[in-house]
Design a protein around this motif. Structure first.
Motif, PDB file in Angstrom:
ATOM      1  N   ARG A 156      41.145  34.267  44.219  1.00 12.49           N
ATOM      2  CA  ARG A 156      41.100  34.996  42.951  1.00 12.49           C
ATOM      3  C   ARG A 156      41.194  34.026  41.780  1.00 12.49           C
ATOM      4  N   GLY A 157      42.051  33.019  41.916  1.00 16.10           N
ATOM      5  CA  GLY A 157      42.195  32.029  40.856  1.00 16.10           C
ATOM      6  C   GLY A 157      40.914  31.239  40.631  1.00 16.10           C
ATOM      7  N   LEU A 158      40.270  30.850  41.727  1.00 20.00           N
ATOM      8  CA  LEU A 158      39.004  30.124  41.610  1.00 20.00           C
ATOM      9  C   LEU A 158      37.932  30.998  40.966  1.00 20.00           C
ATOM     10  N   ARG A 159      37.912  32.272  41.366  1.00 13.96           N
ATOM     11  CA  ARG A 159      36.913  33.188  40.808  1.00 13.96           C
ATOM     12  C   ARG A 159      37.094  33.370  39.297  1.00 13.96           C
ATOM     13  N   ILE A 160      38.335  33.560  38.872  1.00 12.24           N
ATOM     14  CA  ILE A 160      38.616  33.731  37.441  1.00 12.24           C
ATOM     15  C   ILE A 160      38.279  32.460  36.676  1.00 12.24           C
ATOM     16  N   ALA A 161      38.672  31.319  37.227  1.00 16.81           N
ATOM     17  CA  ALA A 161      38.413  30.038  36.568  1.00 16.81           C
ATOM     18  C   ALA A 161      36.920  29.771  36.435  1.00 16.81           C
ATOM     19  N   ALA A 162      36.162  30.118  37.476  1.00 10.94           N
ATOM     20  CA  ALA A 162      34.714  29.901  37.441  1.00 10.94           C
ATOM     21  C   ALA A 162      34.056  30.757  36.372  1.00 10.94           C
ATOM     22  N   PRO A 187      29.307  27.959  39.393  1.00 12.64           N
ATOM     23  CA  PRO A 187      30.643  27.362  39.225  1.00 12.64           C
ATOM     24  C   PRO A 187      31.606  27.756  40.327  1.00 12.64           C
ATOM     25  N   SER A 188      31.448  28.952  40.899  1.00  8.31           N
ATOM     26  CA  SER A 188      32.313  29.369  42.008  1.00  8.31           C
ATOM     27  C   SER A 188      32.081  28.499  43.230  1.00  8.31           C
ATOM     28  N   ILE A 189      30.810  28.267  43.572  1.00  9.13           N
ATOM     29  CA  ILE A 189      30.480  27.418  44.720  1.00  9.13           C
ATOM     30  C   ILE A 189      31.003  26.004  44.507  1.00  9.13           C
ATOM     31  N   CYS A 190      30.868  25.490  43.293  1.00 14.00           N
ATOM     32  CA  CYS A 190      31.356  24.128  42.994  1.00 14.00           C
ATOM     33  C   CYS A 190      32.867  24.031  43.169  1.00 14.00           C
ATOM     34  N   LEU A 191      33.590  25.044  42.720  1.00 16.91           N
ATOM     35  CA  LEU A 191      35.049  25.025  42.874  1.00 16.91           C
ATOM     36  C   LEU A 191      35.465  25.207  44.330  1.00 16.91           C
ATOM     37  N   LEU A 192      34.767  26.065  45.051  1.00 21.04           N
ATOM     38  CA  LEU A 192      35.057  26.223  46.480  1.00 21.04           C
ATOM     39  C   LEU A 192      34.855  24.908  47.223  1.00 21.04           C
ATOM     40  N   GLN A 193      33.803  24.182  46.841  1.00 15.09           N
ATOM     41  CA  GLN A 193      33.534  22.885  47.463  1.00 15.09           C
ATOM     42  C   GLN A 193      34.612  21.871  47.089  1.00 15.09           C
ATOM     43  N   LYS A 194      35.015  21.885  45.839  1.00 12.45           N
ATOM     44  CA  LYS A 194      36.025  20.929  45.347  1.00 12.45           C
ATOM     45  C   LYS A 194      37.351  21.078  46.082  1.00 12.45           C
ATOM     46  N   PHE A 195      37.739  22.308  46.381  1.00 14.07           N
ATOM     47  CA  PHE A 195      39.040  22.547  47.008  1.00 14.07           C
ATOM     48  C   PHE A 195      38.941  22.784  48.523  1.00 14.07           C
ATOM     49  N   PHE A 203      37.386  41.723  55.649  1.00 12.87           N
ATOM     50  CA  PHE A 203      36.965  42.595  54.548  1.00 12.87           C
ATOM     51  C   PHE A 203      37.413  42.011  53.216  1.00 12.87           C
ATOM     52  N   ARG A 204      38.631  41.465  53.190  1.00 14.85           N
ATOM     53  CA  ARG A 204      39.157  40.865  51.950  1.00 14.85           C
ATOM     54  C   ARG A 204      38.355  39.626  51.573  1.00 14.85           C
ATOM     55  N   LEU A 205      37.999  38.818  52.567  1.00 13.02           N
ATOM     56  CA  LEU A 205      37.183  37.630  52.298  1.00 13.02           C
ATOM     57  C   LEU A 205      35.822  38.024  51.724  1.00 13.02           C
ATOM     58  N   MET A 206      35.213  39.033  52.337  1.00 19.21           N
ATOM     59  CA  MET A 206      33.914  39.502  51.856  1.00 19.21           C
ATOM     60  C   MET A 206      34.019  39.991  50.420  1.00 19.21           C
ATOM     61  N   LEU A 207      35.082  40.704  50.119  1.00 17.03           N
ATOM     62  CA  LEU A 207      35.294  41.229  48.771  1.00 17.03           C
ATOM     63  C   LEU A 207      35.404  40.098  47.758  1.00 17.03           C
ATOM     64  N   GLU A 208      36.215  39.096  48.068  1.00 16.83           N
ATOM     65  CA  GLU A 208      36.429  37.989  47.135  1.00 16.83           C
ATOM     66  C   GLU A 208      35.159  37.147  46.954  1.00 16.83           C
ATOM     67  N   VAL A 209      34.469  36.865  48.052  1.00 17.17           N
ATOM     68  CA  VAL A 209      33.237  36.073  47.950  1.00 17.17           C
ATOM     69  C   VAL A 209      32.170  36.845  47.175  1.00 17.17           C
ATOM     70  N   ASN A 210      32.112  38.148  47.385  1.00 16.15           N
ATOM     71  CA  ASN A 210      31.149  38.960  46.640  1.00 16.15           C
ATOM     72  C   ASN A 210      31.445  38.916  45.138  1.00 16.15           C
ATOM     73  N   TYR A 211      32.723  38.990  44.774  1.00 20.28           N
ATOM     74  CA  TYR A 211      33.089  38.878  43.355  1.00 20.28           C
ATOM     75  C   TYR A 211      32.632  37.528  42.788  1.00 20.28           C
ATOM     76  N   MET A 212      32.698  36.492  43.593  1.00 23.47           N
ATOM     77  CA  MET A 212      32.305  35.166  43.135  1.00 23.47           C
ATOM     78  C   MET A 212      30.801  35.028  42.935  1.00 23.47           C
ATOM     79  N   LEU A 213      30.023  35.621  43.852  1.00 21.30           N
ATOM     80  CA  LEU A 213      28.588  35.354  43.879  1.00 21.30           C
ATOM     81  C   LEU A 213      27.728  36.418  43.207  1.00 21.30           C
ATOM     82  N   SER A 214      28.278  37.590  42.934  1.00 21.25           N
ATOM     83  CA  SER A 214      27.455  38.707  42.442  1.00 21.25           C
ATOM     84  C   SER A 214      27.621  39.022  40.962  1.00 21.25           C
TER      85      SER A 214
END
Length: 385
Positions: free
Chosen positions: A167-173, A217-225, A200-211
């Protein structure tokens, strides 16, 4: 900028004699002059009282139940101050020594609730009837600095709920926030813990990041961490290899273009980014002639083979040499050969869903990157094909 359905919910609760506030991310986004992804309401009414105020409302959740109100084609999630107060009675006693000065009974209720939230910028309450903002954790200050900070030490916060990392990565992105140093350390130290989250929770969070317009920026932060290699190991390995040889990245170009088309108020369906991953995965494993790729995309867009082929032949060009995805560029391919190759590629795209939904197929695809670690985690449902 507050949605009409949210106003209806707020007004009904207010007229019923209850206090009602907007809370969390929607307050943060409104202050940043952004359209919120959704609106959350919190009230002094208990859950049964909330449900009885609306024609279509249902209480959901076990640990932290909320009331989901269906109104004017929207869903507004309404929580009760009473829920958190009951759940954290012991914690409330421990926090009693930390009560802010000049804190009346209403302040105390809001403050106790805010202390249970994840980040300071998500702990703000807004009373739309008085236009007051209630901030007990310096959230406004962090918002002005565009800084992400947890309410308690980051290691403690993320150990309580590791989904807060995502959630933090998603908000920051989405908001271009910087991290406090303890958040950066905690994310690196506890990144492996997200593998234990419900799929289900993972799918929800990743969907928030990509959709919602911040996929790149979400993918870049996921890669960074070191989180992308847990969630999407094939894509993480691809990005790692492309960077090492300084190749252009088709995957990032695809998501860059998606980000230009979607936003929080006009998000993509999850099937779109899943389809993009399937399309790209098929190309990496089976490089195609550029004209075939153009035709495949053009026919999908036009919904008609003849129009799609005509458009592809008129506009196809190879401005960027994508390696390994594109094998070359043929301008002289016959319609018959083109149809055969496009059909074969379409079948490859469809088959690539298995590498996203089945662990054995993912591991087989990862043989392309033998030195890259693979979590074996898959969380995308087969039904999304």
């Amino acid at each position: 900028m507050i949605s009409h359905p949210s106003w209806i919910v707020l007004n009904i609760l207010h007229k019923g004699g209850f206090e009602a506030y907007l809370v969390g991310g929607c307050v943060r986004d409104l202050l940043l002059n952004r359209i919120p992804k959704d609106f959350d309401v919190i009230t002094t009414a208990n859950l049964k009282q909330i449900r009885n105020k609306f024609h279509r409302a249902v209480i959901i959740g076990r640990r932290f139940p909320i009331c989901r109100v269906h109104i004017k084609g929207s869903i507004i999630e309404v929580s009760s101050f009473e829920t958190v107060a009951k759940h954290d009675e012991e914690k409330g006693k421990a926090l009693s020594s930390l009560v802010p000065n000049r804190c009346d009974e209403k302040d105390l209720i809001r403050w106790r609730n805010s202390s249970n939230r994840d980040f300071t910028i998500n702990s703000l309450f807004f009373d739309p009837f008085t236009c007051n903002i209630y901030d007990y954790n310096d959230g406004m200050s962090d918002l002005k600095l565009l800084k992400l900070r947890t309410l308690v030490p980051a290691h403690v916060s993320f150990q309580e709920d590791c989904a807060r990392i995502l959630r933090g990565l998603r908000i920051a992105a989405r908001l271009h926030l910087s991290f406090s140093k303890d958040i950066e350390r905690a994310m690196h130290d506890l990144s492996d813990s997200i593998a234990g989250l419900d799929k289900f929770r993972l799918m929800l969070e990743v969907n928030y990041m990509l959709s919602y317009g911040a996929a790149v920026p979400s993918i870049c932060l996921l890669q960074k961490f070191n989180l992308l290699n847990i969630l999407l190991p094939f894509q993480a390995a691809y990005i790692n290899q492309q960077r090492s040889v300084k190749n252009s990245m088709m995957l990032m170009k695809l998501f860059f273009n998606l980000d230009k088309l979607v936003s929080c108020d006009h998000p993509a369906d999850s099937s779109l980014w899943v389809g993009m991953l399937m399309f790209h995965l098929a190309l990496v494993n089976n490089p195609q002639d550029a004209l075939v790729v153009w035709t495949f995309a053009s026919v999908l867009y036009h919904g008609n083979w003849k129009e799609g082929v005509e458009f592809a032949r008129e506009n196809a060009k190879l401005d960027v040499k994508f390696v390994p995805e594109i094998s070359g560029f043929s301008e002289t391919k016959s319609d018959e050969d083109l149809a055969k190759e496009v059909a074969q590629f379409a079948a490859l795209v469809q088959d690539s869903v298995w590498a996203l939904t089945e662990t054995s197929n993912l591991l087989e695809s990862m043989s392309r990157y033998p030195s890259f670690p693979c979590s074996g985690l898959v969380f995308i449902r087969r039904a999304l094909q």
